[in-house]
Scaffold this active site. Structure first.
Site, PDB file in Angstrom:
ATOM      1  N   LYS A 235      29.361   1.967  23.330  1.00 39.64           N
ATOM      2  CA  LYS A 235      27.929   1.938  23.689  1.00 39.64           C
ATOM      3  C   LYS A 235      27.067   2.071  22.436  1.00 39.64           C
ATOM      4  O   LYS A 235      26.121   1.325  22.236  1.00 39.64           O
ATOM      5  CB  LYS A 235      27.608   3.074  24.640  1.00 39.64           C
ATOM      6  CG  LYS A 235      26.105   3.345  24.787  1.00 39.64           C
ATOM      7  CD  LYS A 235      25.775   4.468  25.746  1.00 39.64           C
ATOM      8  CE  LYS A 235      25.818   5.826  25.145  1.00 39.64           C
ATOM      9  NZ  LYS A 235      24.603   6.272  24.430  1.00 39.64           N
ATOM     10  N   ASN A 236      27.412   3.039  21.579  1.00 44.31           N
ATOM     11  CA  ASN A 236      26.526   3.335  20.452  1.00 44.31           C
ATOM     12  C   ASN A 236      26.634   2.309  19.329  1.00 44.31           C
ATOM     13  O   ASN A 236      25.735   2.200  18.508  1.00 44.31           O
ATOM     14  CB  ASN A 236      26.761   4.763  19.938  1.00 44.31           C
ATOM     15  CG  ASN A 236      26.302   5.784  20.991  1.00 44.31           C
ATOM     16  OD1 ASN A 236      25.564   5.429  21.920  1.00 44.31           O
ATOM     17  ND2 ASN A 236      26.769   6.999  20.878  1.00 44.31           N
TER      18      ASN A 236
ATOM     19  N   CYS B 286      15.144  15.114  24.170  1.00 40.62           N
ATOM     20  CA  CYS B 286      15.950  14.840  25.366  1.00 40.62           C
ATOM     21  C   CYS B 286      16.682  16.125  25.717  1.00 40.62           C
ATOM     22  O   CYS B 286      16.453  17.167  25.151  1.00 40.62           O
ATOM     23  CB  CYS B 286      16.863  13.661  25.149  1.00 40.62           C
ATOM     24  SG  CYS B 286      18.299  14.099  24.224  1.00 40.62           S
TER      25      CYS B 286
ATOM     26  N   ARG C 167      15.590  16.123  18.713  1.00 36.60           N
ATOM     27  CA  ARG C 167      15.845  14.747  18.249  1.00 36.60           C
ATOM     28  C   ARG C 167      14.719  14.197  17.356  1.00 36.60           C
ATOM     29  O   ARG C 167      14.060  13.230  17.673  1.00 36.60           O
ATOM     30  CB  ARG C 167      16.081  13.801  19.429  1.00 36.60           C
ATOM     31  CG  ARG C 167      17.005  14.264  20.531  1.00 36.60           C
ATOM     32  CD  ARG C 167      18.473  14.309  20.228  1.00 36.60           C
ATOM     33  NE  ARG C 167      19.133  13.090  19.922  1.00 36.60           N
ATOM     34  CZ  ARG C 167      19.745  12.295  20.821  1.00 36.60           C
ATOM     35  NH1 ARG C 167      19.692  12.598  22.083  1.00 36.60           N
ATOM     36  NH2 ARG C 167      20.376  11.210  20.428  1.00 36.60           N
TER      37      ARG C 167
ATOM     38  N   ASP D  95      29.681  14.409  20.754  1.00 34.03           N
ATOM     39  CA  ASP D  95      29.691  13.742  22.069  1.00 34.03           C
ATOM     40  C   ASP D  95      30.947  14.053  22.864  1.00 34.03           C
ATOM     41  O   ASP D  95      31.055  13.637  24.020  1.00 34.03           O
ATOM     42  CB  ASP D  95      29.563  12.219  21.899  1.00 34.03           C
ATOM     43  CG  ASP D  95      28.178  11.838  21.436  1.00 34.03           C
ATOM     44  OD1 ASP D  95      27.973  10.680  21.058  1.00 34.03           O
ATOM     45  OD2 ASP D  95      27.297  12.725  21.428  1.00 34.03           O
TER      46      ASP D  95
ATOM     47  N   ARG E 124      24.743   5.840  32.248  1.00 30.69           N
ATOM     48  CA  ARG E 124      24.119   5.332  31.018  1.00 30.69           C
ATOM     49  C   ARG E 124      25.193   4.898  30.023  1.00 30.69           C
ATOM     50  O   ARG E 124      24.987   4.005  29.209  1.00 30.69           O
ATOM     51  CB  ARG E 124      23.277   6.428  30.354  1.00 30.69           C
ATOM     52  CG  ARG E 124      22.013   6.774  31.096  1.00 30.69           C
ATOM     53  CD  ARG E 124      21.174   7.718  30.296  1.00 30.69           C
ATOM     54  NE  ARG E 124      20.979   7.217  28.936  1.00 30.69           N
ATOM     55  CZ  ARG E 124      20.302   7.871  28.001  1.00 30.69           C
ATOM     56  NH1 ARG E 124      19.768   9.055  28.285  1.00 30.69           N
ATOM     57  NH2 ARG E 124      20.149   7.384  26.793  1.00 30.69           N
TER      58      ARG E 124
END
Ligand code: EPZ
Length: 430
Positions: A22-23, A117, A122, A305, A397
């Protein structure tokens, strides 16, 4: 609101295909606007974040043709505006990657300011520092961050933190600046390397990605390319820890084992058997889990993560474990939910002190963010009895077909979005 209904206590067994990262995809999709020619991207994960970024790109006039779930053709020759609207950035922070891409290509861009978030404040000061070092003006007004430059000139930039986002944004702007840019204390994550390889395949001149020092020689033009995104090491790691927590035997396929080294090392410390082959890793958790300690840090260290996933699993190990979160300041919010399942964890600042328990018991819990949500699903699959995980849109997500893949490994999990469906699931499990 969709939820996951889960009946736990079943060891996960089998093989699961891991999707594109994803990233890496978010950076590469954004960078694809830096040429007027057509770009083909393969192995893109079909998740909410990538789909929303594609919508944000279409909203400024980028032509997006979805060939299938994981393949997209992009042509940005007819972009009409460089301003990315608020509602997209509110949905995914990574829309701000379009700042670096559009600044590099068009020397101007504006994106709504990303808010904080659920895992921390962030900030984006390092992104701004990099853009300014390249000669761009940066303004923040009316909730918008705008940047523009007569000319972008290469410079020697020293990042105060090895920020993934800042490295990616600066790399894109520098790729089409005049002269050489050196980025010191750069992020080394696999997705930074994937972006650099993608840009080089378009004619950029980037060396050193994956090390602390990235050297860029700006080019005037980037051209078409066809590119396949690397596998997602966090999705892979999530399934590896799900195997450990449920005392299962799971092989994650289509992965790059090297990207998983810190995750594999921790699983071995915890008493799992881990077997690597060229593009797969097998985790067998037949013995009781042992405690260990871990501190999240930049790649190649243990990834932030993966912090919720290892914490949940250590909660079922023998003895006391300590998990220190050194990247984000508020990434233990899920521990209160985990306590409802019987975990014994004390959070003090950015450290969690975990007293392993013999089992979790099923409960209704709420996902506070993407990775914590996935970790609560792991806990529910390990728990005795029935659980319901709410707010699963966070999980969607970043995980494609999460429940489908888990069911293929034997998990009793279903996506439900009504009381009736929940009752049906209860009746089915008896
Ligand atoms: C990326 O976020 C990932 N997101 C995150 O993944 C991941 O947790 C994070 O990198 C760390 O690996 C994407 O790639 C879309 P950072 P990013 O900039 O770029 C501080 C997920 O679950 N910082 O590397 O925002 C920051 O506060 C998500 O997929 C500054 O101080 O992370 C943090 O403490 C969650 N100033 C540290 O650096 C800045 O200008 C690392 O943040 C930027 C960051």
């Amino acid at each position: 609101m969709e939820q996951y209904a889960i009946n736990g206590g079943i060891p996960l067994v089998g093989e699961v295909e891991i999707g594109g990262a994803k990233n890496a995809a978010l950076a590469i999709l954004a960078a694809s606007v830096m040429t007027d020619e057509t770009v083909l991207v393969e192995n893109m994960p079909d998740v909410r974040d990538t789909n929303i970024l594609l919508q944000a790109m279409q909203s400024i006039g980028v032509h997006v043709e979805r060939l299938d779930r994981h393949t997209v053709k992009i042509n940005a020759s007819s972009i009409q505006t460089m301003v990315i609207e608020d509602d997209f950035i509110k949905k995914i922070r990574a829309s701000y990657y379009l700042l670096g891409a559009l600044l590099g290509k068009y020397k101007k861009a504006a994106v709504a300011l990303p808010g904080g978030c659920n895992i921390g404040s962030r900030p984006i000061d390092q992104h701004i520092k990099g853009f300014k070092a390249l000669g761009a003006n940066v303004q923040i007004a009316h909730g918008l961050i705008s940047t523009e430059a007569e000319v972008l000139k290469g410079n020697h930039i020293y990042l105060d933190v090895a920020s993934v986002g800042a490295t990616i944004n600066i790399l894109m702007a520098a790729a089409m600046a005049e002269g050489q840019t050196i980025i010191e204390n750069a992020a080394k994550e696999p997705h930074v390397v994937d972006l650099a390889n993608f840009l080089n395949s378009m004619g950029a001149n980037i060396k050193g990605a994956g090390t602390d020092v990235i050297r860029v020689r700006g080019v005037q033009k980037l051209h078409k390319t066809e590119y396949t995104i690397i596998p997602d090491q966090i999705e892979a790691g999530t399934f590896m820890f799900a195997a450990a927590a449920t005392k299962g035997d799971v092989t994650v396929k289509s992965v790059i084992p090297k990207h998983l080294e810190s995750i594999t090392a921790k699983l071995i410390e915890m008493g799992c058997e881990v077997k690597e082959s060229d593009d797969a890793v097998r985790v067998v958790a037949s013995k009781p889990l042992k405690n260990t300690h871990v501190k999240t840090t930049y790649y190649p260290g243990f990834p932030t993560d993966m912090q919720p996933q290892i914490t949940v699993t250590l909660g079922l190990s023998r003895g006391t474990s300590i998990v220190t979160e050194s990247i984000f300041e508020n990434r233990f919010r899920y521990v209160d939910e985990l306590t409802r399942m019987g975990a014994s964890i004390k959070v003090e600042g950015n450290t969690a002190i975990i007293d392993g328990v013999s089992k979790y018991t099923g409960a209704s819990v709420t996902a506070p963010d993407l990775r914590a949500g996935a970790a609560l699903v792991i806990a529910a699959m390990a728990a005795e009895g029935m659980s319901v995980v709410d707010d699963i849109h966070y999980i969607q997500r970043g995980y494609e077909d999460f429940d489908v893949k888990l069911r293929s490994l034997g998990a009793q999990i279903e996506k439900v979005d009504s009381e009736r469906q929940l009752q049906k699931f209860r009746l089915k499990i008896g």
